[in-house]
Design a protein around this motif. Structure first.
Motif, mmCIF file in Angstrom:
data_model
loop_
_atom_site.group_PDB
_atom_site.id
_atom_site.type_symbol
_atom_site.label_atom_id
_atom_site.label_comp_id
_atom_site.label_asym_id
_atom_site.label_seq_id
_atom_site.Cartn_x
_atom_site.Cartn_y
_atom_site.Cartn_z
ATOM 1 N N GLN A 89 -12.682 -114.193 -39.404
ATOM 2 C CA GLN A 89 -11.846 -113.540 -38.407
ATOM 3 C C GLN A 89 -12.367 -112.122 -38.191
ATOM 4 N N CYS A 90 -12.624 -111.756 -36.929
ATOM 5 C CA CYS A 90 -13.193 -110.448 -36.610
ATOM 6 C C CYS A 90 -12.124 -109.512 -36.038
ATOM 7 N N MET A 91 -12.122 -108.278 -36.512
ATOM 8 C CA MET A 91 -11.121 -107.298 -36.103
ATOM 9 C C MET A 91 -11.800 -105.954 -35.880
ATOM 10 N N PHE A 110 -14.482 -106.229 -40.144
ATOM 11 C CA PHE A 110 -13.884 -105.080 -39.465
ATOM 12 C C PHE A 110 -15.011 -104.265 -38.850
ATOM 13 N N LEU A 111 -15.037 -104.246 -37.516
ATOM 14 C CA LEU A 111 -16.122 -103.626 -36.778
ATOM 15 C C LEU A 111 -15.702 -102.312 -36.141
ATOM 16 N N CYS A 112 -16.683 -101.410 -35.954
ATOM 17 C CA CYS A 112 -16.384 -100.057 -35.488
ATOM 18 C C CYS A 112 -16.241 -99.947 -33.971
ATOM 19 N N SER A 113 -16.991 -100.735 -33.217
ATOM 20 C CA SER A 113 -16.999 -100.573 -31.758
ATOM 21 C C SER A 113 -16.656 -101.883 -31.059
ATOM 22 N N THR A 114 -16.302 -101.781 -29.795
ATOM 23 C CA THR A 114 -15.981 -102.963 -29.001
ATOM 24 C C THR A 114 -17.185 -103.892 -28.894
ATOM 25 N N ASP A 170 -19.979 -108.914 -30.414
ATOM 26 C CA ASP A 170 -21.158 -109.576 -30.975
ATOM 27 C C ASP A 170 -20.794 -110.434 -32.188
ATOM 28 N N TRP A 171 -19.933 -109.897 -33.064
ATOM 29 C CA TRP A 171 -19.579 -110.635 -34.272
ATOM 30 C C TRP A 171 -18.647 -111.793 -33.978
ATOM 31 N N GLN A 172 -17.823 -111.672 -32.974
ATOM 32 C CA GLN A 172 -16.987 -112.813 -32.574
ATOM 33 C C GLN A 172 -17.862 -113.959 -32.087
ATOM 34 N N ALA A 214 -12.794 -115.198 -44.636
ATOM 35 C CA ALA A 214 -13.575 -113.977 -44.433
ATOM 36 C C ALA A 214 -12.959 -113.144 -43.316
ATOM 37 N N ARG A 215 -13.045 -111.815 -43.477
ATOM 38 C CA ARG A 215 -12.593 -110.866 -42.462
ATOM 39 C C ARG A 215 -13.715 -109.876 -42.213
#
Length: 403
Positions: free
Chosen positions: A44-46, A21-25, A30-32, A18-19
């Motif tokens: 994996q969060c990006m 992709f988040l908009c803000s820092t 939070d997702w990490q 799973a990947r």
């Protein structure tokens, strides 16, 4: 406390990839944190949001699960539709945003998105949602798009349009594409793509009851990782005439949609007069009607346009291909537009030398990567706007390509 499964369904035997992709820092942080507590998925969060997700999918094999933050998107539905073009059909997509809008949720589900989550989110909500999506076998399938390219008469250049479109999708857009030739007896899509066909497609068309993924694998010829060819070798004599099951063609297309972002069909004129061809045409997302400047071709175009009216909402393009020099044209563009009571959408000029080189090399004209009518046409058929370079730059690039 919600129960979080330790693995995905037993049938896979491994953690789902799973990947996110988040908009803000802050969202990324939070997702990490959430990902560190999920034992049933390799998440994996990006950063980068929707644009980063689309670009990543262009360059990599799509994961089992894709999570996309649309908090910074103005037109969410349009952006998700664009993402679907580059994300492989097997991938389940979860959209995350700020709007708690039931209508948005329904429309996203209707587009094939597996779930929609809205902020604020907590560990248990995300865990339950992702576990359900990964293990779910219900809901609407997310399928690739179908483009049916129909020739309004023989020799109008339908196969050239298909070959260039498939090449553009696979190499310029970098999406998984199936190039399919329904002209079983005389089609030459394999030659234009520098490949070879086999006889397995004939078996698929003969009996819809035998269709499965294994037979399809045998019929498909991989040109490379992103482009596959479905083309039958025609019989050598009249005693080997092919019997076609009308139900087979739509079923073949459905199987192709499950594994490709785009399925592009080359349909000869006679295909629109049989049940299988009509079902495929009316089931397509986009219909491309290729004609020459002859009265016979315009008459065939009239019939196809009337047939397309049975499918409201389908995108229909008319392509006028000058297969001969303009000065020898039977009809002028204005006369054709008056006859069909609508403008021609795309105009392709007469370029015999480039066409000959393309046939000899087994590479379509768009492989030259020179901005021209064909490059622009492929973009427009995909619903994209193109900024044309200045005439001086076009002339310079054309001269350079001919040296």
């Amino acid at each position: 406390m919600s129960t979080i499964p330790s693995t995905i369904p037993e049938s896979t035997g491994k953690l789902a990839s799973a990947r996110a992709f988040l908009c803000s820092t802050q969202h990324l942080t939070d997702w990490q944190q959430i990902a560190s507590h999920l034992s049933f998925v390799d998440l994996q969060c990006m950063g980068g949001g929707m644009m980063a997700a689309a670009e990543w999918c262009r360059q990599n094999t799509s994961p089992d699960l894709l999570i996309v933050d649309v908090s910074d998107c103005d037109d969410i539905l349009s952006k998700v539709d664009t993402l679907a073009d580059v994300c492989e059909p097997h991938t389940k997509v979860v959209v995350v945003g700020r709007d708690a809008d039931i209508n948005l949720f329904r429309r996203l589900i209707g587009m094939g998105v597996s779930d929609y989550l809205h902020f604020p989110l907590d560990q248990n909500t995300v865990a339950d949602a992702l576990a359900n999506v990964i293990g779910s076998t219900q809901g609407r399938e997310r399928l690739g798009k179908t483009l049916a390219v129909v020739g309004c008469g023989g020799g109008v250049g339908t196969t050239s349009v298909v070959a260039n479109l498939c090449w553009h999708l696979a190499y310029a857009e970098q999406v998984k594409t199936a190039a399919c030739d329904y002209d079983i007896y005389t089609g030459d899509l394999d030659l234009l793509l520098g490949s070879e066909a086999n006889s397995q497609f004939r078996l698929l068309l003969g009996d819809a009851g035998r269709l499965d993924d294994l037979l399809l694998d045998r019929a498909l010829v991989d040109i490379d990782d992103r482009l596959a060819l479905l083309k039958a070798v025609g019989p050598n004599n009249t005693e080997q005439d092919i019997t076609i099951d009308p139900a087979a063609l739509p079923m073949v297309n459905h199987l192709l949609q499950k594994r490709h972002n785009y399925v592009v069909w080359d349909l000869p004129p006679r295909a629109v007069f049989n049940a299988g061809g009509q079902q495929l045409l009316l089931g397509a997302d986009t219909l491309v009607l290729v004609l020459s400047n002859t009265l016979t071709s315009v008459r065939q175009l009239h019939y196809c346009l009337q047939l397309a009216q049975q499918r409201p909402g389908m995108r229909v393009f008319t392509v006028l291909n000058h297969v001969q020099n303009d000065k020898f044209a039977h009809l002028k563009q204005a006369q054709i537009e008056q006859a069909i009571n609508r403008p021609i959408d795309i105009l392709l000029h007469h370029e015999p030398q480039r066409m000959i080189r393309a046939h000899e090399s087994g590479k379509p004209m768009v492989a030259d990567s020179v901005p021209d009518d064909w490059q622009e046409a492929m973009q427009r058929l995909l619903g994209k706007t193109v900024e044309k370079p200045s005439w001086l730059r076009q002339m310079s690039e054309r001269l350079s390509s001919r040296r």
